[in-house]
Structure formats: structure tokens, C-alpha cells
Design a protein around this motif. Structure first.
Motif, PDB file in Angstrom:
ATOM      1  N   SER A  66       0.807  -1.229   0.000  1.00  0.00           N
ATOM      2  CA  SER A  66       0.000   0.000   0.000  1.00  0.00           C
ATOM      3  C   SER A  66       0.836   1.274   0.000  1.00  0.00           C
ATOM      4  O   SER A  66       0.324   2.354  -0.292  1.00  0.00           O
ATOM      5  CB  SER A  66      -0.964   0.012   1.191  1.00  0.00           C
ATOM      6  N   GLY A  67       2.131   1.163   0.342  1.00  0.00           N
ATOM      7  CA  GLY A  67       2.994   2.341   0.333  1.00  0.00           C
ATOM      8  C   GLY A  67       3.500   2.772   1.700  1.00  0.00           C
ATOM      9  O   GLY A  67       4.006   3.884   1.848  1.00  0.00           O
ATOM     10  N   LYS A  68       3.395   1.910   2.701  1.00  0.00           N
ATOM     11  CA  LYS A  68       3.848   2.262   4.048  1.00  0.00           C
ATOM     12  C   LYS A  68       5.334   2.611   4.072  1.00  0.00           C
ATOM     13  O   LYS A  68       5.727   3.622   4.642  1.00  0.00           O
ATOM     14  CB  LYS A  68       3.583   1.112   5.028  1.00  0.00           C
ATOM     15  N   ASP A  69       6.142   1.773   3.447  1.00  0.00           N
ATOM     16  CA  ASP A  69       7.591   2.024   3.432  1.00  0.00           C
ATOM     17  C   ASP A  69       7.929   3.305   2.674  1.00  0.00           C
ATOM     18  O   ASP A  69       8.844   4.041   3.061  1.00  0.00           O
ATOM     19  CB  ASP A  69       8.347   0.848   2.803  1.00  0.00           C
ATOM     20  N   THR A  70       7.201   3.584   1.618  1.00  0.00           N
ATOM     21  CA  THR A  70       7.438   4.813   0.848  1.00  0.00           C
ATOM     22  C   THR A  70       7.143   6.038   1.692  1.00  0.00           C
ATOM     23  O   THR A  70       7.934   6.990   1.723  1.00  0.00           O
ATOM     24  CB  THR A  70       6.575   4.814  -0.431  1.00  0.00           C
ATOM     25  N   VAL A  71       6.022   6.022   2.420  1.00  0.00           N
ATOM     26  CA  VAL A  71       5.683   7.147   3.296  1.00  0.00           C
ATOM     27  C   VAL A  71       6.731   7.297   4.390  1.00  0.00           C
ATOM     28  O   VAL A  71       7.183   8.406   4.684  1.00  0.00           O
ATOM     29  CB  VAL A  71       4.260   6.976   3.895  1.00  0.00           C
ATOM     30  N   ALA A  72       7.146   6.177   4.981  1.00  0.00           N
ATOM     31  CA  ALA A  72       8.169   6.224   6.039  1.00  0.00           C
ATOM     32  C   ALA A  72       9.467   6.818   5.495  1.00  0.00           C
ATOM     33  O   ALA A  72      10.105   7.651   6.158  1.00  0.00           O
ATOM     34  CB  ALA A  72       8.410   4.833   6.607  1.00  0.00           C
TER      35      ALA A  72
END
Length: 161
Positions: A11-17
């Protein structure tokens, strides 16, 4: 500020982090860090396509044996930074534990078709479709829906790709 990212795989959690780290000097912590370390050390023969299932089973089994908040407590003891983002929350007990510690929940919502495309691009042929429907993935979806409907506190990021 302490942030808690909730989302299903891809979903993009690592990208946001990573954006928070690069733009605002946040430290990134992951509940799965210790699970991955243990499984990788205990089962070095596993292929990449087998690992995610083992991670999920190992994490759940250890939590059942040592207590619901095992991974939360381990991560919390080792991460006392003022600006921290936990990048892999998926379960209600994790929300419960970390919101009591002052973390702000941020759910990242992405439709299944876009997530599946993203995962296949990232993981290639190593993707096991069964993990897409693992109970932790269903749990993350429920949490996101509860935040979106106002049942749980938090914010939503709609990731359309």
C-alpha cells in the motif's frame, strides 16, 4: 511526533516512512524487524517466495506463546526517538498499544488491484498470492475501514498509485 503507519502489503507504508525520514529526519522502526531477523537466522534455506509466509506464522506463534504485545514491547524498548514512524502496523493490538504510547495512527489505503500490480512489480515471480489474503492483511483492512469511518482515531492517506 510519533507516527504509526497502518496498511496492507504493497500500500505504500515504506514509501511514506522513507519520505518522512528524508524530509523530516524521522527514524523508521518496524515491528517485523525482529521477526525477519529470527526467521532468516533459523531458516537460511528459505527462498524469498517462502519467507513472507514464515514471517507471518513465526510472528503470530511467538505472540501467542509470549503474549499479545510481545513485538510492540520489544520495538518500544529499543526505539525512544522523539520523531519516529512505525512503518508496518496491521493488527488491532498494535494500534491499542501504540496509541496508548502517544502514537498517531495514519492509515494508507490503496485498492487491491493497484496493490497487487505494485507487489508483482516489486517482487516479480517471488510473490505468493496466498499471503495477499493472510489474516494480518484482513486485519489491516478492517483497521483502515474503522479509521475511515471514525470508529478509531487517525488519518487516512488515499494512495492511488
Amino acid at each position: 511526533m510519533k507516527l504509526l503507519l497502518i496498511g496492507q502489503m504493497g500500500s505504500g507504508k515504506d514509501t511514506v516512512a522513507y519520505i518522512l525520514k528524508q524530509s523530516y529526519s524521522y527514524s523508521i522502526a518496524k515491528l517485523g524487524k525482529y521477526i525477519r531477523k529470527h526467521v532468516d537466522e533459523l531458516f537460511p534455506e528459505l527462498t524469498d517466495s517462502q519467507k513472507r509466509s514464515y514471517y507471518q506464522q513465526y510472528g503470530e506463534g511467538m505472540r501467542e506463546f509470549f503474549g499479545t504485545f510481545l513485538w510492540c514491547e520489544v520495538l518500544d524498548k529499543e526505539n525512544q526517538d522523539a520523531n519516529i514512524v512505525i512503518a508496518d502496523c496491521r493488527q488491532p493490538h498494535e494500534i491499542q498499544y501504540f496509541t496508548k504510547q502517544g502514537y498517531i495512527p495514519i492509515a494508507i489505503k490503496m485498492n487491491d488491484t493497484a496493490r497487487l500490480k505494485r507487489i508483482k512489480e516489486r517482487d516479480g515471480d517471488n510473490f505468493d498470492p496466498d499471503v495477499f489474503y493472510h489474516p494480518t492483511e484482513k486485519s489491516a483492512k478492517n483497521i483502515i475501514n474503522q479509521i475511515e469511518s471514525g470508529i478509531l482515531p487517525g488519518y487516512i492517506i488515499h494512495n492511488d498509485g
